[in-house]
Structure formats: C-alpha cells, structure tokens
Scaffold this active site. Sequence first.
Site, mmCIF file in Angstrom:
data_model
loop_
_atom_site.group_PDB
_atom_site.id
_atom_site.type_symbol
_atom_site.label_atom_id
_atom_site.label_comp_id
_atom_site.label_asym_id
_atom_site.label_seq_id
_atom_site.Cartn_x
_atom_site.Cartn_y
_atom_site.Cartn_z
ATOM 1 N N ASP A 19 56.545 44.075 -7.809
ATOM 2 C CA ASP A 19 56.743 43.528 -6.478
ATOM 3 C C ASP A 19 56.397 42.035 -6.576
ATOM 4 O O ASP A 19 55.686 41.624 -7.485
ATOM 5 C CB ASP A 19 55.800 44.251 -5.509
ATOM 6 C CG ASP A 19 55.790 43.628 -4.145
ATOM 7 O OD1 ASP A 19 56.872 43.481 -3.560
ATOM 8 O OD2 ASP A 19 54.695 43.266 -3.657
ATOM 9 N N ASP A 21 55.768 39.492 -3.462
ATOM 10 C CA ASP A 21 54.795 39.030 -2.469
ATOM 11 C C ASP A 21 53.572 39.935 -2.465
ATOM 12 O O ASP A 21 53.664 41.111 -2.100
ATOM 13 C CB ASP A 21 55.405 39.062 -1.057
ATOM 14 C CG ASP A 21 56.557 38.083 -0.898
ATOM 15 O OD1 ASP A 21 56.477 36.985 -1.464
ATOM 16 O OD2 ASP A 21 57.520 38.421 -0.197
#
Length: 223
Positions: A19, A21
């Site tokens: 991922d 953020d």
Amino acid sequence: MPEHQQDVGRPAYRAVIFDLDGVITDTAEFHYLGWQRLADEEGLAFDRATNEALRGRSRRESLLALLGDAAVDEDELERMMQAKNSYYVASLETMSPQDALPGAVDLVDDVRRRGLKVAIGSSSKNARMVLDKLELTGRFDAIADGHTVDDAKPAPDLFLAAAQLLDVAPSECVVVEDAASGVDAALAAGMTAVGIGPAERVGHAHHRFDAVDEVDLEAVLHA
Ligand code: B16
Ligand code: MG
C-alpha cells in the site's frame, strides 16, 4: 523452510504488494487534513476518529461517508472531491525522498534482494505523483492505483490487478497495509495480509506490526 515442504502447504511467496499512503509514506495525515478542511468549509461533522474508517477508501467513497445522509447531487460531489484533492495535492508540493516512512525503502529493497517482485497497490489516483516525488517509481515492478480498477478497497480488485500485472498468483502474494479496508481487500483476494498499525485497525491481518520499520520479513515469508 526446505523447498519440498512448500509443496505441501501454500506455495512460496513470489511478490509483495505495498500500500502507499500510510505504508511507504505518511500521506494518510495529508488526506485527513484535506478532508478536515473540506468538512469545516461545508459545515460537516468530522474528526480524526471518523477519518480512521476512511483510510484506504477511494476519494468518492470517503466523501460519501463524510456526507452521511446529506442529499448532494453529482455536480456538488464533483466540486467537493476536486476541492479536497486540491488541498491534498498542495500539501504534496514540498514532498521529497526524505518523506518515505522510516524503514519503508529498506523493506522494499529487502524484498527485492530476496528475488521477490514488488508492486504498489494504492487506492489513490495521485499514487504515481507521490512515488515520483519520493523518487521511488522505478523501484516497483508494477503499480496498481486508483485509475486501475473501478471497485476500490475493500474489494479485492486492486490487489488482484497488481498480481496480474506481476504475473503471479494471489496465493503467492503478501500485502502490506495500514488500513482496515486494505486488509479486508487482501484477505478477499486470497493473499497474506501484513497489517501496519494498532490491533483495533488491522488486527484481522495474518501478521501485525506497529510500524513499517518493525516488519519482520523473515517471519512473514517463512511462517
Ligand atoms: P486520492 P492508499 C488511499 O491510498 C488513501 O488511504 C485514502 O485516504 C484516499 O482517500 C485514497 O487513497 C484515494 O486517494 O484521493 O488521492 O485518489 O492508502 O490505498 O495508498
Ligand atoms: Mg494506506
């Protein structure tokens, strides 16, 4: 684990999907500040606790959650999404390679050194810009982002798309995620989930660490 033992259970891992953020960089805070500013301008109730549920959710889903029962037409939705995005993008202006979270680049490099592929699986439509600012774009074999699929996390689509781009099976993938919705997406994709953050948020992952620089890759890959 000896090679032959891996034939019996799950296959050996061949890729790690990160991922963006909240895992590679702390833009989760900038998303929060952007939503808070929009909510204040629109007179909507919002705070950090409400924001936690938005981690990993698409821009549109986040806005709809923020609006709750308020009836808003499509033009208004677009205006608000653009406003929030302009606040978010402005906050990225001074972003540089120093803004990678502690341990994030080392972890990506450790995965690569072991011969596994690496990808980004981010709900954000700004993911490539963020990676460019961090000067990390070239480090990833594939990037699946908010433009790649229609159904954002917690749907499995984004991570499945990343696996497809890497040409590996879902069961051969580990996902590193900071969001409850992202862990849900990884589990729905049939992947091994590594949660970053408190148990209340990511305790349903297969493995959990408080921060990226605490990830024990050896333990995850050979569990
Ligand atoms: P954008 P991730 C997600 O990125 C963020 O966690 C989430 O807060 C944001 O709403 C979403 O991207 C969409 O971002 O508005 O830039 O398209 O955590 O999946 O990397
Ligand atoms: Mg995230």
